[in-house]
Write a protein that holds these residues in place. Structure first.
Motif, PDB file in Angstrom:
ATOM      1  N   ASP A  41       0.845  -1.125   0.121  1.00 33.84           N
ATOM      2  CA  ASP A  41      -0.004  -0.046   0.102  1.00 33.84           C
ATOM      3  C   ASP A  41       0.891   1.252   0.055  1.00 33.84           C
ATOM      4  O   ASP A  41       1.819   1.410   0.708  1.00 33.84           O
ATOM      5  CB  ASP A  41      -0.801  -0.047   1.060  1.00 33.84           C
ATOM      6  N   ALA A  43       0.393   3.767   1.398  1.00 30.64           N
ATOM      7  CA  ALA A  43       0.488   4.770   2.398  1.00 30.64           C
ATOM      8  C   ALA A  43       1.133   4.006   3.461  1.00 30.64           C
ATOM      9  O   ALA A  43       1.103   4.755   4.767  1.00 30.64           O
ATOM     10  CB  ALA A  43      -0.979   4.740   2.883  1.00 30.64           C
ATOM     11  N   ALA A  44       1.797   2.893   3.162  1.00 31.39           N
ATOM     12  CA  ALA A  44       2.527   2.155   4.287  1.00 31.39           C
ATOM     13  C   ALA A  44       3.534   2.773   5.030  1.00 31.39           C
ATOM     14  O   ALA A  44       3.568   2.724   6.106  1.00 31.39           O
ATOM     15  CB  ALA A  44       2.967   0.697   3.690  1.00 31.39           C
ATOM     16  N   LEU A  45       4.495   3.143   3.898  1.00 31.09           N
ATOM     17  CA  LEU A  45       5.628   4.109   4.593  1.00 31.09           C
ATOM     18  C   LEU A  45       5.179   5.214   5.679  1.00 31.09           C
ATOM     19  O   LEU A  45       5.804   5.517   6.538  1.00 31.09           O
ATOM     20  CB  LEU A  45       6.822   4.376   3.597  1.00 31.09           C
ATOM     21  N   ARG A  47       2.670   5.731   7.237  1.00 28.27           N
ATOM     22  CA  ARG A  47       2.217   5.263   8.355  1.00 28.27           C
ATOM     23  C   ARG A  47       3.339   4.700   9.277  1.00 28.27           C
ATOM     24  O   ARG A  47       3.024   5.125  10.499  1.00 28.27           O
ATOM     25  CB  ARG A  47       1.167   4.231   8.156  1.00 28.27           C
ATOM     26  N   ILE A  48       4.248   4.074   8.923  1.00 32.62           N
ATOM     27  CA  ILE A  48       5.089   3.471   9.957  1.00 32.62           C
ATOM     28  C   ILE A  48       6.112   4.856  10.010  1.00 32.62           C
ATOM     29  O   ILE A  48       6.425   4.866  11.363  1.00 32.62           O
ATOM     30  CB  ILE A  48       6.118   2.620   8.689  1.00 32.62           C
ATOM     31  N   ARG A  49       6.352   5.745   9.375  1.00 33.28           N
ATOM     32  CA  ARG A  49       6.774   6.867   9.852  1.00 33.28           C
ATOM     33  C   ARG A  49       6.291   7.481  11.071  1.00 33.28           C
ATOM     34  O   ARG A  49       7.160   8.106  11.803  1.00 33.28           O
ATOM     35  CB  ARG A  49       7.108   7.882   8.763  1.00 33.28           C
ATOM     36  N   GLY A  51       4.202   6.257  13.094  1.00 32.01           N
ATOM     37  CA  GLY A  51       4.106   5.253  13.930  1.00 32.01           C
ATOM     38  C   GLY A  51       4.999   4.996  15.031  1.00 32.01           C
ATOM     39  O   GLY A  51       5.007   4.883  16.118  1.00 32.01           O
ATOM     40  N   VAL A  52       6.137   4.895  14.308  1.00 31.82           N
ATOM     41  CA  VAL A  52       7.517   4.683  15.006  1.00 31.82           C
ATOM     42  C   VAL A  52       8.007   5.839  16.251  1.00 31.82           C
ATOM     43  O   VAL A  52       7.925   5.377  17.455  1.00 31.82           O
ATOM     44  CB  VAL A  52       8.722   4.578  14.258  1.00 31.82           C
ATOM     45  N   PRO A  53       7.758   7.240  16.147  1.00 30.24           N
ATOM     46  CA  PRO A  53       8.137   8.076  17.117  1.00 30.24           C
ATOM     47  C   PRO A  53       6.938   8.182  17.801  1.00 30.24           C
ATOM     48  O   PRO A  53       7.145   8.352  19.374  1.00 30.24           O
ATOM     49  CB  PRO A  53       8.316   9.434  16.366  1.00 30.24           C
ATOM     50  N   ARG A  55       5.165   5.452  18.677  1.00 32.78           N
ATOM     51  CA  ARG A  55       5.423   4.232  19.977  1.00 32.78           C
ATOM     52  C   ARG A  55       6.479   4.527  20.758  1.00 32.78           C
ATOM     53  O   ARG A  55       6.370   4.159  21.928  1.00 32.78           O
ATOM     54  CB  ARG A  55       5.785   3.042  18.778  1.00 32.78           C
ATOM     55  N   HIS A 116      -3.971  -2.886  15.704  1.00 31.18           N
ATOM     56  CA  HIS A 116      -4.840  -2.012  14.721  1.00 31.18           C
ATOM     57  C   HIS A 116      -4.717  -0.559  15.247  1.00 31.18           C
ATOM     58  O   HIS A 116      -4.686   0.204  14.521  1.00 31.18           O
ATOM     59  CB  HIS A 116      -6.104  -2.433  14.746  1.00 31.18           C
ATOM     60  N   ALA A 118      -2.579   0.995  16.671  1.00 33.67           N
ATOM     61  CA  ALA A 118      -1.270   1.878  16.219  1.00 33.67           C
ATOM     62  C   ALA A 118      -1.398   2.092  14.809  1.00 33.67           C
ATOM     63  O   ALA A 118      -0.939   3.313  14.195  1.00 33.67           O
ATOM     64  CB  ALA A 118      -0.307   0.866  16.743  1.00 33.67           C
ATOM     65  N   VAL A 119      -1.774   1.189  13.952  1.00 35.42           N
ATOM     66  CA  VAL A 119      -1.619   1.394  12.417  1.00 35.42           C
ATOM     67  C   VAL A 119      -2.645   2.488  12.120  1.00 35.42           C
ATOM     68  O   VAL A 119      -2.585   2.878  11.422  1.00 35.42           O
ATOM     69  CB  VAL A 119      -1.990   0.011  11.766  1.00 35.42           C
TER      70      VAL A 119
ATOM     71  N   TYR B  47      12.598  -0.369   4.681  1.00 32.28           N
ATOM     72  CA  TYR B  47      11.403  -0.412   4.049  1.00 32.28           C
ATOM     73  C   TYR B  47      11.204  -0.795   2.444  1.00 32.28           C
ATOM     74  O   TYR B  47      10.720  -1.977   2.191  1.00 32.28           O
ATOM     75  CB  TYR B  47      10.727   0.757   4.272  1.00 32.28           C
ATOM     76  N   GLU B  69      -1.023  -5.974   5.528  1.00 31.64           N
ATOM     77  CA  GLU B  69      -0.585  -4.692   5.733  1.00 31.64           C
ATOM     78  C   GLU B  69      -0.476  -4.343   7.153  1.00 31.64           C
ATOM     79  O   GLU B  69       0.560  -3.769   7.537  1.00 31.64           O
ATOM     80  CB  GLU B  69      -1.527  -3.662   4.872  1.00 31.64           C
ATOM     81  N   GLN B  73       3.149  -3.459   8.863  1.00 34.88           N
ATOM     82  CA  GLN B  73       3.490  -2.123   9.432  1.00 34.88           C
ATOM     83  C   GLN B  73       3.719  -2.278  10.987  1.00 34.88           C
ATOM     84  O   GLN B  73       4.560  -1.560  11.402  1.00 34.88           O
ATOM     85  CB  GLN B  73       2.271  -1.229   9.083  1.00 34.88           C
ATOM     86  N   ILE B  77       6.917  -0.962  12.891  1.00 35.42           N
ATOM     87  CA  ILE B  77       6.871  -0.053  14.060  1.00 35.42           C
ATOM     88  C   ILE B  77       7.604  -0.334  15.255  1.00 35.42           C
ATOM     89  O   ILE B  77       8.545   0.192  15.992  1.00 35.42           O
ATOM     90  CB  ILE B  77       5.417   0.512  14.381  1.00 35.42           C
TER      91      ILE B  77
END
Lengths: 368, 200
Positions: A41, A43-45, A47-49, A51-53, A55, A116, A118-119, B47, B69, B73, B77
């Motif tokens: 997807d 939008a994945a990257l 979202r991860i970007r 999500g990490v900070p 988290r 879910h 978090a994502v 990634y 997904e 993801q 994270i």
């Protein structure tokens, strides 16, 4: 295409990827074809970007909240006793906040249910974040009991402490009293990066009993009114102990020698010499200290008596020795061991786990 | 820090590819993607190198794409939020893979408990004759995989899709090499039976 009957002209499960029987090669090709059209997807990257900070902040808040609750609990009891507040300079470092994940990302961690949320971009505090005592104002227990940081509000979502979460065992054996009773404790620390609940069913075992009749040594849960009178009365309601990262709990016990037990040597003080054997997992190097709940740098109070010299010569045969060991769960490896010299038959009374290392000083007389 | 667009992730920033000579696969993948400019942060690099293959791994372990997904993801994270994990870039893929397997397992369990067993169809891109043929095989294989025991499916996917050795698969799954062998050979047999019965 579906013929998976390959001739097995080699070790069918050889460890080398890219090789194998025709059947394996076919399966490999089919697996790759089956998912060849699966694409990320877009939008994945992003979202991860995001999500990490987020988290990381959550881990930090979790840790800070738990530490604040412990400190509040620690401060509450000394305040009653007219002792000043705790110094905070020795506070634990932030490393726990950086390593909150159990190895392998096992879903047993506190983020088990955060997948879910978090994502989806919600702050995932519905399942786990709010369950931790993030607000010190509400998490401070009522300052009535000595065991201040028992957390009756310990949420059910907090996972049980796994054996691997608990370490740095400490133990202590007091000097025998006039009746030959010996009190002591085993303590364990939450060495993981996440809060966890102390499991029920920690096990005190008598691992060796030299000079005792088989079956003459019993381990019983401590009850109000039993012979181990110096142990605290068990609470009316079972209390869960919630351990923040770095926090300790302990299990007290009292050894009550049997009536028919003849001990070699003379005075009761020589009957029970604490001989802390090194913990089987980690040596008992540190004991929690009220001022430094995360550091544990205070010296061990138990005299690490040399195991070799006998306090009193045995008249005949080996000196009676009982070795007690503690394991946080029945199936877990034991983590600490104590030797009771000069003891034979009798009863070990075991208390329930209690928080330790805040303002709760051992109630048994100092010594050992 | 010098990286482009990674102001929120300063710790992951790598000043240059020279710091990671061991991870040539990542570097190669990043270079192959044509986007490796002056510097790319570690998250982006990871990634680009691994997300797609991990997503496909999850797709073989699970069955609907939205869950896959979510799982991958979340794995990214978790692994990147733990700074200790990303200090050793050569282990990052192993951490990610292990987390994906664990999360797939718990996601599957949750879905089963929630009785949400109706798989969402994969996005259908097959229109040509060739594509329809592939889609048929794909659907049958995925149905057959779903019919396997969870461990068998995990071993087969890790061994034959992710190309792990038996020892690596054992480490990811937390079981012995002997168990990997046993699950693998039983899984192959079971898969063959299932595919054969659907072959008529």
């Amino acid at each position: 295409m579906t013929d998976l009957h390959g001739r097995r002209d080699g070790d069918p499960t050889s460890g080398q990827p890219g090789e194998g029987t025709p059947q394996e090669r076919l399966l490999r090709a089919m697996l790759h074809r089956a998912v060849a059209e699966v694409e990320p997807d877009s939008a994945a990257l992003p979202r991860i970007r995001v999500g990490v900070p987020r988290r990381r902040v959550r881990y930090r808040n979790t840790w800070t909240g738990a530490a604040a609750a412990v400190l509040m609990a620690a401060a509450a009891v000394p305040a009653i006793q007219g002792i000043g507040p705790l110094g905070l300079s020795g506070g634990p470092g932030g490393d726990a906040a950086h390593t909150p994940i159990h190895p392998g990302g096992s879903p047993t961690g506190p983020n088990r249910d955060a997948l879910h949320s978090a994502v989806a971009g919600r702050p995932a505090d519905s399942a786990t974040g709010a369950s931790l005592p993030a607000d010190p104002g509400t998490a401070a227990p009522s300052p009535t009991a000595g065991s201040g940081s028992a957390s009756p509000s310990a949420p059910a979502q907090t996972p049980w402490c796994a054996p691997a979460d608990l370490g740095q065992s400490a133990s202590r054996l007091e000097t025998a009293d006039a009746a030959g009773k010996v009190y002591g404790w085993f303590a364990l620390r939450n060495t993981s990066g996440a809060s966890c609940r102390v499991p029920d069913g920690g096990v005190l075992r008598v691992t060796t009993a030299v000079g005792s009749e088989p079956g003459s040594v019993k381990v019983l849960p401590h009850r109000a009114g039993d012979a181990a009178a110096a142990l605290p009365a068990p609470p009316a309601q079972p209390q869960e102990v919630l351990l923040a990262p770095g926090a300790w709990y302990r299990v007290r016990f009292g050894w009550v020698p049997g009536s028919g037990c003849t001990t070699p040597g003379a005075g009761p003080s020589s009957q029970a010499v604490p001989a802390v054997r090194a913990g089987l997992v980690e040596p008992a190097t540190a004991v929690p200290n009220a001022a430094e709940p995360g550091d544990g740098s205070s010296p061990s109070p138990s005299a690490p008596a040399s195991p070799t010299p006998s306090p009193s010569p045995s008249p005949s045969g080996p000196e009676p020795v009982l070795t007690l060991a503690y394991a946080p769960q029945a199936a877990a490896p034991q983590v600490a061991e104590l030797a009771l010299r000069g003891s034979c038959g009798g009863t070990v009374h075991q208390s329930l786990p209690e928080p330790f290392g805040t303002a709760d000083q051992p109630s048994a007389p100092a010594g050992g | 820090m010098g990286a482009v667009g990674v102001a929120t992730l300063p710790v992951m920033t790598l000043p240059g590819a020279a710091r990671r000579p061991a991870d040539s696969a990542v570097a190669a993948a990043a270079a192959a993607s044509g986007a490796a400019g002056a510097s790319v942060d570690q998250l982006t690099e990871t990634y680009r190198a691994h997300y797609r293959s991990l997503l496909r791994l999850a797709a073989l372990l699970l069955d609907d794409l939205s869950s896959c997904e979510d799982v991958v993801q979340e794995a990214f994270i978790r692994v990147h939020a733990a700074r200790r994990r990303v200090r050793e870039p050569e282990k990052t893929l192993a951490y990610l893979r292990q987390t994906v397997v664990n999360l797939s397992r718990s996601t599957l369990r949750r879905r089963i408990l929630g009785m949400r067993l109706l798989p969402k169809p994969m996005p259908d891109m097959a229109s040509a004759e060739e594509g329809a043929y592939d889609a048929l095989e794909r659907d049958r294989l995925r149905a057959a995989l779903r019919g396997l025991q969870r461990r068998q499916r995990e071993v087969l996917v890790l061994r034959y899709y992710a190309d792990l050795t038996e020892a690596q698969a054992a480490e990811v799954l937390g079981i012995s090499v002997g168990s990997v062998k046993a699950y693998g050979s039983r899984g192959l047999t079971a898969l063959r039976v299932v595919m054969d019965t659907s072959d008529d």
